[in-house]
Design a protein around this motif. Structure first.
Motif, mmCIF file in Angstrom:
data_model
loop_
_atom_site.group_PDB
_atom_site.id
_atom_site.type_symbol
_atom_site.label_atom_id
_atom_site.label_comp_id
_atom_site.label_asym_id
_atom_site.label_seq_id
_atom_site.Cartn_x
_atom_site.Cartn_y
_atom_site.Cartn_z
ATOM 1 N N ASP A 267 -10.390 5.375 8.240
ATOM 2 C CA ASP A 267 -9.795 5.518 9.557
ATOM 3 C C ASP A 267 -10.824 5.027 10.572
ATOM 4 O O ASP A 267 -11.851 4.449 10.181
ATOM 5 N N GLU B 216 -8.842 1.855 -4.062
ATOM 6 C CA GLU B 216 -8.387 2.126 -2.703
ATOM 7 C C GLU B 216 -9.219 3.243 -2.094
ATOM 8 O O GLU B 216 -9.327 4.330 -2.674
ATOM 9 N N PHE B 217 -9.793 2.985 -0.923
ATOM 10 C CA PHE B 217 -10.621 3.958 -0.232
ATOM 11 C C PHE B 217 -9.926 4.448 1.028
ATOM 12 O O PHE B 217 -9.312 3.659 1.755
ATOM 13 N N VAL B 218 -10.052 5.737 1.292
ATOM 14 C CA VAL B 218 -9.574 6.300 2.543
ATOM 15 C C VAL B 218 -10.404 5.727 3.688
ATOM 16 O O VAL B 218 -11.634 5.716 3.625
ATOM 17 N N GLY C 46 0.810 -1.211 0.000
ATOM 18 C CA GLY C 46 0.000 0.000 0.000
ATOM 19 C C GLY C 46 0.841 1.256 0.000
ATOM 20 O O GLY C 46 0.563 2.209 -0.741
ATOM 21 N N LYS D 75 2.575 1.424 -3.350
ATOM 22 C CA LYS D 75 1.634 1.371 -4.475
ATOM 23 C C LYS D 75 2.092 0.363 -5.534
ATOM 24 O O LYS D 75 2.183 0.661 -6.730
ATOM 25 N N GLN E 143 -11.598 12.216 -4.063
ATOM 26 C CA GLN E 143 -10.518 11.544 -4.790
ATOM 27 C C GLN E 143 -11.029 10.878 -6.065
ATOM 28 O O GLN E 143 -10.285 10.759 -7.040
ATOM 29 N N GLN F 167 -5.335 -1.625 7.928
ATOM 30 C CA GLN F 167 -5.984 -0.634 7.064
ATOM 31 C C GLN F 167 -6.016 0.741 7.716
ATOM 32 O O GLN F 167 -5.856 1.760 7.046
ATOM 33 N N LYS G 219 -13.989 12.673 1.590
ATOM 34 C CA LYS G 219 -12.616 12.524 1.088
ATOM 35 C C LYS G 219 -12.573 11.555 -0.082
ATOM 36 O O LYS G 219 -11.901 11.791 -1.094
ATOM 37 N N ASN G 220 -13.301 10.457 0.048
ATOM 38 C CA ASN G 220 -13.324 9.470 -1.031
ATOM 39 C C ASN G 220 -14.060 10.003 -2.248
ATOM 40 O O ASN G 220 -13.635 9.777 -3.389
ATOM 41 N N SER H 150 -17.713 4.923 4.711
ATOM 42 C CA SER H 150 -16.641 5.467 3.869
ATOM 43 C C SER H 150 -17.125 5.851 2.480
ATOM 44 O O SER H 150 -16.374 6.465 1.714
ATOM 45 N N GLN I 15 -5.914 3.416 4.359
ATOM 46 C CA GLN I 15 -6.666 3.050 3.161
ATOM 47 C C GLN I 15 -6.980 1.564 3.155
ATOM 48 O O GLN I 15 -6.328 0.775 3.843
#
Length: 311
Positions: free
Chosen positions: A113, A109-111, A58, A61, A186, A97, A182-183, A151, A102
């Motif tokens: 937390d 790939e998703f943010v 991750g 990348k 992006q 994760q 955020k997702n 998410s 992510q």
């Protein structure tokens, strides 16, 4: 477990001209050090190895094959600086994760937390079912509502797989919505996907949708004994637990489906493995003319329910 403060520093730093300077370390050496730390703390070697490789692939990348082929390469200084901190978090049980920030879902790939659940493979089956049904109907521009979006993994994935679709993701958690935004940013989907603060359907009470999809909280409040400790400790309770044996949110949505779906509309739900019979009865009792279908996951466990309204 306690470690000498200088473990990582002594191995990978040297004093030159009175100041400490980083000593180059290969990815292989960093991986071995991390594996030694984790297994010494009692973690299963295979699980520790998986988590280490997840962090490395991750962060860099690259896929796992590329990582294996390049393990003798030097670890970049920015990663070497973070590496002991990341491993310390794994030692505390933090999911990899969350450490990386992510998680993969449906090839993207998703943010993530600790404000949202970590997307899981079972939920990819939910997305698959929606897409398969829409393809069979030849429907390319549905309106979609995602209840409990977290998410945003479900609604944002559907929007990317269906370039003409439009949708809304709802969540009662403002923290979760911040992550979803955020997702959405992006993936550049602000023009097709709305995100709204809502308790179930309240924010869209006067709107109808072709598709409603939801992976709501469905674990009974005393169900921790069946869960991984990392989930219980680190993932948000609001997204995990629901009253009435985990069925409370389904009950509320069942009452509102007929009003929120277009004629002939379809709702798709992820469910607990032991809820299939009870929820099938719930939806069928509430919507006698609807067609309710139960679907199993790859392990053969009840995992999804589809509710098709009559036109």
């Amino acid at each position: 477990m306690t470690h000498k403060k200088t473990d990582w520093q002594q191995s990978h730093r040297s004093k030159q001209a009175g100041s400490e300077k980083p000593v180059p370390i290969s990815l292989l050496e960093a991986r071995k050090w991390a594996l030694k730390e984790l297994t010494a703390a009692g973690l299963d070697a295979d699980e520790a190895s998986d988590n280490i490789d997840f962090l490395l692939t991750g962060a860099l990348k690259v896929n796992y094959g590329m990582l294996r082929a390049n393990l003798t390469r030097q670890m970049h200084p920015w990663l070497a600086k973070r590496w002991p901190t990341w491993i310390a978090q794994l030692l505390k049980g933090v999911p990899a994760q969350y450490v990386l920030g992510q998680a993969p879902f449906y090839g993207r790939e998703f943010v993530v937390d600790d404000r949202v659940l970590i997307p899981r493979p079972e939920t990819e089956l939910l997305v698959d079912w929606v897409l398969t049904d829409l393809k069979a109907k030849g429907e390319q521009a549905p309106t979609i509502l995602d209840v409990g979006t977290g998410s945003g993994a479900i609604i944002l994935t559907l929007a990317q797989e269906l370039p003409a679709a439009r949708g809304i993701g709802l969540d009662i958690s403002l923290d979760a919505l911040a992550v979803a935004k955020k997702n959405r940013h992006q993936f550049e989907l602000a023009n097709r996907v709305g995100l709204m603060h809502s308790d179930i359907f309240t924010a869209v009470a006067n709107q109808r949708f072709d598709i409603i999809v939801s992976n709501p909280p469905y674990i009974r409040p005393d169900g921790q004994e069946e869960m991984d400790n990392s989930v219980v400790t680190f993932e948000p309770d609001l997204a995990l637990y629901a009253p009435n044996g985990g069925k409370a949110l389904y009950e509320r949505m069942a009452h509102g489906l007929e009003k929120q779906l277009t004629p002939g509309g379809v709702a798709y739900f992820e469910i607990g493995y032991d809820q299939g019979k009870a929820l099938t009865k719930l939806f069928q009792d509430q919507l006698p003319t609807a067609t309710v279908t139960l679907k199993q996951d790859l392990a053969g466990l009840d995992r999804l329910i589809r509710v098709q309204l009559k036109k």
